[in-house]
Design a protein around this motif. Structure first.
Motif, PDB file in Angstrom:
ATOM      1  N   THR A  13       0.877  -1.170   0.000  1.00 21.83           N
ATOM      2  CA  THR A  13       0.000   0.000   0.000  1.00 21.83           C
ATOM      3  C   THR A  13       0.921   1.228   0.000  1.00 21.83           C
ATOM      4  O   THR A  13       2.137   1.070   0.180  1.00 21.83           O
ATOM      5  N   PRO A  14       0.394   2.430  -0.209  1.00 21.76           N
ATOM      6  CA  PRO A  14       1.284   3.605  -0.203  1.00 21.76           C
ATOM      7  C   PRO A  14       2.040   3.753   1.117  1.00 21.76           C
ATOM      8  O   PRO A  14       3.154   4.283   1.154  1.00 21.76           O
ATOM      9  N   ASP A  15       1.450   3.282   2.222  1.00 22.40           N
ATOM     10  CA  ASP A  15       2.079   3.484   3.537  1.00 22.40           C
ATOM     11  C   ASP A  15       2.980   2.346   3.957  1.00 22.40           C
ATOM     12  O   ASP A  15       3.984   2.562   4.633  1.00 22.40           O
ATOM     13  N   THR A  16       2.617   1.124   3.591  1.00 19.89           N
ATOM     14  CA  THR A  16       3.350  -0.012   4.158  1.00 19.89           C
ATOM     15  C   THR A  16       3.268  -1.232   3.233  1.00 19.89           C
ATOM     16  O   THR A  16       2.569  -1.211   2.220  1.00 19.89           O
ATOM     17  N   SER A  17       4.008  -2.254   3.614  1.00 17.56           N
ATOM     18  CA  SER A  17       3.840  -3.537   2.916  1.00 17.56           C
ATOM     19  C   SER A  17       3.803  -4.646   3.965  1.00 17.56           C
ATOM     20  O   SER A  17       4.421  -4.530   5.026  1.00 17.56           O
ATOM     21  N   PHE A  18       3.039  -5.672   3.690  1.00 15.04           N
ATOM     22  CA  PHE A  18       2.867  -6.770   4.650  1.00 15.04           C
ATOM     23  C   PHE A  18       2.510  -8.031   3.888  1.00 15.04           C
ATOM     24  O   PHE A  18       2.210  -7.982   2.696  1.00 15.04           O
ATOM     25  N   ARG A  19       2.553  -9.162   4.607  1.00 13.60           N
ATOM     26  CA  ARG A  19       2.228 -10.431   3.964  1.00 13.60           C
ATOM     27  C   ARG A  19       0.875 -10.948   4.446  1.00 13.60           C
ATOM     28  O   ARG A  19       0.564 -10.841   5.629  1.00 13.60           O
ATOM     29  N   LEU A  20       0.127 -11.544   3.521  1.00 17.18           N
ATOM     30  CA  LEU A  20      -1.118 -12.216   3.879  1.00 17.18           C
ATOM     31  C   LEU A  20      -0.804 -13.660   4.251  1.00 17.18           C
ATOM     32  O   LEU A  20       0.233 -14.184   3.858  1.00 17.18           O
ATOM     33  N   THR A  21      -1.722 -14.293   4.982  1.00 16.08           N
ATOM     34  CA  THR A  21      -1.577 -15.738   5.184  1.00 16.08           C
ATOM     35  C   THR A  21      -2.152 -16.421   3.931  1.00 16.08           C
ATOM     36  O   THR A  21      -2.903 -15.797   3.176  1.00 16.08           O
ATOM     37  N   PRO A  22      -1.824 -17.685   3.712  1.00 17.69           N
ATOM     38  CA  PRO A  22      -2.330 -18.360   2.518  1.00 17.69           C
ATOM     39  C   PRO A  22      -3.855 -18.323   2.438  1.00 17.69           C
ATOM     40  O   PRO A  22      -4.419 -18.146   1.366  1.00 17.69           O
ATOM     41  N   LEU A  23      -4.497 -18.480   3.593  1.00 17.56           N
ATOM     42  CA  LEU A  23      -5.954 -18.517   3.589  1.00 17.56           C
ATOM     43  C   LEU A  23      -6.540 -17.138   3.268  1.00 17.56           C
ATOM     44  O   LEU A  23      -7.511 -17.016   2.517  1.00 17.56           O
ATOM     45  N   GLU A  24      -5.929 -16.101   3.824  1.00  9.16           N
ATOM     46  CA  GLU A  24      -6.376 -14.736   3.511  1.00  9.16           C
ATOM     47  C   GLU A  24      -6.218 -14.479   2.014  1.00  9.16           C
ATOM     48  O   GLU A  24      -7.108 -13.907   1.363  1.00  9.16           O
ATOM     49  N   ALA A  25      -5.066 -14.922   1.483  1.00  8.78           N
ATOM     50  CA  ALA A  25      -4.798 -14.701   0.064  1.00  8.78           C
ATOM     51  C   ALA A  25      -5.798 -15.472  -0.797  1.00  8.78           C
ATOM     52  O   ALA A  25      -6.296 -14.956  -1.805  1.00  8.78           O
ATOM     53  N   ALA A  26      -6.102 -16.702  -0.378  1.00  4.46           N
ATOM     54  CA  ALA A  26      -7.047 -17.514  -1.152  1.00  4.46           C
ATOM     55  C   ALA A  26      -8.428 -16.874  -1.151  1.00  4.46           C
ATOM     56  O   ALA A  26      -9.105 -16.823  -2.182  1.00  4.46           O
ATOM     57  N   LEU A  27      -8.835 -16.356  -0.002  1.00  7.84           N
ATOM     58  CA  LEU A  27     -10.140 -15.700   0.104  1.00  7.84           C
ATOM     59  C   LEU A  27     -10.176 -14.450  -0.779  1.00  7.84           C
ATOM     60  O   LEU A  27     -11.132 -14.222  -1.538  1.00  7.84           O
ATOM     61  N   LEU A  28      -9.098 -13.655  -0.676  1.00  2.63           N
ATOM     62  CA  LEU A  28      -9.021 -12.429  -1.473  1.00  2.63           C
ATOM     63  C   LEU A  28      -9.078 -12.776  -2.956  1.00  2.63           C
ATOM     64  O   LEU A  28      -9.793 -12.135  -3.740  1.00  2.63           O
ATOM     65  N   LYS A  29      -8.333 -13.803  -3.352  1.00  3.86           N
ATOM     66  CA  LYS A  29      -8.280 -14.188  -4.765  1.00  3.86           C
ATOM     67  C   LYS A  29      -9.665 -14.646  -5.254  1.00  3.86           C
ATOM     68  O   LYS A  29     -10.090 -14.276  -6.345  1.00  3.86           O
ATOM     69  N   TYR A  30     -10.346 -15.390  -4.415  1.00 10.54           N
ATOM     70  CA  TYR A  30     -11.675 -15.878  -4.819  1.00 10.54           C
ATOM     71  C   TYR A  30     -12.641 -14.702  -4.987  1.00 10.54           C
ATOM     72  O   TYR A  30     -13.414 -14.650  -5.947  1.00 10.54           O
ATOM     73  N   LEU A  31     -12.576 -13.751  -4.044  1.00 12.56           N
ATOM     74  CA  LEU A  31     -13.467 -12.586  -4.139  1.00 12.56           C
ATOM     75  C   LEU A  31     -13.121 -11.746  -5.367  1.00 12.56           C
ATOM     76  O   LEU A  31     -14.010 -11.223  -6.053  1.00 12.56           O
ATOM     77  N   ILE A  32     -11.814 -11.610  -5.656  1.00 13.50           N
ATOM     78  CA  ILE A  32     -11.391 -10.839  -6.837  1.00 13.50           C
ATOM     79  C   ILE A  32     -11.912 -11.512  -8.104  1.00 13.50           C
ATOM     80  O   ILE A  32     -12.435 -10.852  -9.005  1.00 13.50           O
ATOM     81  N   GLU A  33     -11.781 -12.835  -8.155  1.00 15.64           N
ATOM     82  CA  GLU A  33     -12.248 -13.566  -9.346  1.00 15.64           C
ATOM     83  C   GLU A  33     -13.763 -13.431  -9.531  1.00 15.64           C
ATOM     84  O   GLU A  33     -14.275 -13.595 -10.622  1.00 15.64           O
ATOM     85  N   ASN A  34     -14.460 -13.176  -8.446  1.00 17.79           N
ATOM     86  CA  ASN A  34     -15.920 -13.041  -8.514  1.00 17.79           C
ATOM     87  C   ASN A  34     -16.362 -11.609  -8.250  1.00 17.79           C
ATOM     88  O   ASN A  34     -17.448 -11.372  -7.705  1.00 17.79           O
TER      89      ASN A  34
END
Lengths: 323, 236
Positions: B156-177
């Motif tokens: 993000t403009p302020d910071t960078s961080f890592r998601l957990t695999p499950l968070e990433a999977a959820l985000l990816k599914y929502l993005i795809e839909n």
């Protein structure tokens, strides 16, 4: 346990007390500044009511009232502090005991479900049954200790105090603890001589020794080495149990005897425990009219627990019940 | 209960209770998993460094280094390893802390063997599903946020961080839909790979976490919108 630090009860108490005394000062100031007005108004309205003694009584009465309010507030504060302490203790108890109860229970459930859902070889079956028995014994020991401590506190526990020769008593208790904890030969060394006699309940002292050995084993990394020394002084039979474990910082040496207190440290090789063991030890020794203290030079330098038991008075030393 | 055969992975079992560890090792072994045991936090880090691990079953109350610290350490090095926390601690604060530190699931003692095995199986399945989804597109940007699904790194403009695999999977599914309201049950089935109705609150907890990461004001969400009674909708 995380505590809510937004409102410190001590700060509230101090502020409230300051408030009371400021109010008291303002009241005296207001009374003194308006004294002449009261007198003249009183003389005009009803001259018979205005005389010095009544004013002094009113002033003193007001002060007494405010001081009484401040004292009542202090009492309420003390009571609330005590309640908060008990609540914290209760929280510690729940956290420690629930871990100690749930872990063996989870293990028993796991092994039972394994045996009921899989084809297990006879060797594995025997191993699982053995583990379940060990877990059941652990649960039993925990429940027993809680009930015993409760009995001790409510003075329901009657001690069978008898005269014992110091050396024989210590040797017997050490041998039983070595056997119970399956310590290898040479793990415990007994030194010193104690030809004196002390009054003790042997069964209660067995609990004491077992707790000390259990702690020494839990808080020592690698092979356990224990030194038990004994001696007689003019008034006491003294026994010291010294381990080579992780030690206890000086500031925590009194704390370890408090109920439900457990010291957390990254050096600690275990997380098991209820915070009742050394409290139980202290209570038993207290009931023997003895003393117990922990001595440690700090982290990594081992711990010595010193127990002092009163000697049997000379005229009773040769009694028929001596063992 | 049967074995998972060649698809089974290597599980690092971090448990200081000997009898529980013996039972878990036996059962996971019977399911076809290779089990590596660690009896305390320090040992867990050693084993993790020396062996390829597919999943960690992690007790929380451990000597030397507690489970929270182990989870933090593992997440710093390997954001994609699924972690199942297994503990006697039932307080909501512990559960939240565990999930915040990157645990993918949380099971309290005493537990049912079958439930544990299903969760392990589900987590490993999600891991392989997630690996496949990565091959289809590794980067996505919305607003001034960039998500790299291969490293799980968000910038993000302020910071960078890592998601957990499950968070990433959820985000990816929502993005795809994106633009479509996705029911909780569908998310549970496709992201968690579990039957709907088991834990619909789990979805809500993870949405709260995504909002905290990506929404300027999580109480007024713009990207992760809740449609009452229907589910969640992602708007870039």
């Amino acid at each position: 346990m995380r505590r809510n630090r937004r409102y410190s009860p001590i700060a509230i108490f101090v502020l409230a007390q300051v408030g009371w005394f400021v109010l008291l000062g303002l009241w005296i100031f207001w009374y003194v500044s308006n004294y002449m007005i009261f007198v003249s108004a009183g003389e005009r309205i009803s001259p018979q009511f205005v005389f010095g003694a009544v004013n002094v009584v009113a002033l003193v009465g007001g002060i007494v009232l405010l001081v009484a309010l401040a004292s009542a507030f202090a009492l309420i504060f003390a009571s609330l502090s005590q309640q908060m302490k008990i609540t914290r203790m209760y929280d510690n108890f729940i956290a420690n005991v629930s871990h100690e109860l749930k872990s063996p229970l989870a293990s028993i459930q796991l092994h039972l479900e394994t045996l009921s859902s899989r084809e297990v070889t006879p060797e594995k079956r025997a191993e699982f049954v053995g583990l379940m028995i060990k877990d059941a014994e652990r649960l039993h020991a925990l429940i027993h200790s809680i009930l015993e401590i409760s009995g001790l506190e409510e003075k329901r526990r009657v001690y069978d105090l008898r005269a014992h020769r110091g050396e024989a008593l210590v040797r017997g208790l050490v041998e039983e603890a070595v056997d119970q904890y399956r310590l290898p030969p040479g793990a415990v060394e007994i030194t010193g001589q104690a030809p004196c006699a002390c009054r003790a309940d042997r069964r209660a002292l067995k609990v004491v020794f077992n707790n000390l050995f259990d702690n020494a084993i839990k808080y020592t990394e690698g092979p356990v080495r224990l030194a038990v020394s004994q001696r007689c002084t003019s008034r006491h039979f003294t026994v010291e149990v010294t381990d080579r474990g992780i030690g206890i910082p000086e500031k925590s040496q009194r704390e370890v005897f408090r109920k439900f207190t457990r010291l957390y440290s990254p050096d600690s090789p275990t997380v098991k425990g209820t915070g009742l063991g050394l409290y139980w030890v202290r209570e038993i020794i207290r009931h023997h009219r003895g003393r117990v203290r922990v001595i440690s030079e700090g982290r990594g330098k081992g711990t010595t627990v010193r127990i002092e038991l009163p000697l049997v008075p000379p005229r009773r030393r040769a009694g028929p019940r001596e063992r | 209960m049967g074995t998972n055969g060649a698809e089974a992975g290597t599980i690092l079992l971090v448990e200081d209770e000997e009898s529980l560890a013996v039972g878990l090792e036996y059962n996971l072994g019977e399911e076809g998993y290779r089990v590596i045991r660690a009896a305390d936090g320090a040992q867990a880090l050693e084993r993790f460094d020396s062996e390829p691990i597919d999943l960690i079953v992690l007790d929380l109350m451990l000597p030397h280094l507690d489970g929270f610290e182990v989870a933090r350490w593992v997440r710093d090095r390997s954001p994609q390893i699924p972690i199942l926390m297994l503990t006697a601690r039932t307080a909501p604060a512990d559960r939240v802390r565990g999930l915040e530190l990157g645990a993918d699931d949380y099971l309290t003692k005493p537990f049912h063997l079958k439930e544990l095995l299903l969760r392990v199986q589900g987590m490993l399945r999600r891991k392989s599903w997630y690996r496949k989804t990565l091959e289809q597109g590794a980067r996505y940007s919305f607003g001034d946020i960039e998500v790299d699904f291969s490293s799980l790194l968000c910038t993000t403009p302020d910071t960078s961080f890592r998601l957990t695999p499950l968070e990433a999977a959820l985000l990816k599914y929502l993005i795809e839909n994106r633009g479509r309201v996705v029911p909780r049950e569908e998310l549970l089935e496709n992201v968690w790979q579990t039957k709907a109705g088991v834990a619909t609150r789990t979805v809500d907890n993870f949405i709260v976490r995504l909002r905290r990461y990506f929404e300027p004001d999580p109480s007024q969400p713009q990207h992760f919108r809740n449609v009452r009674g229907a589910g969640y909708e992602f708007r870039p």
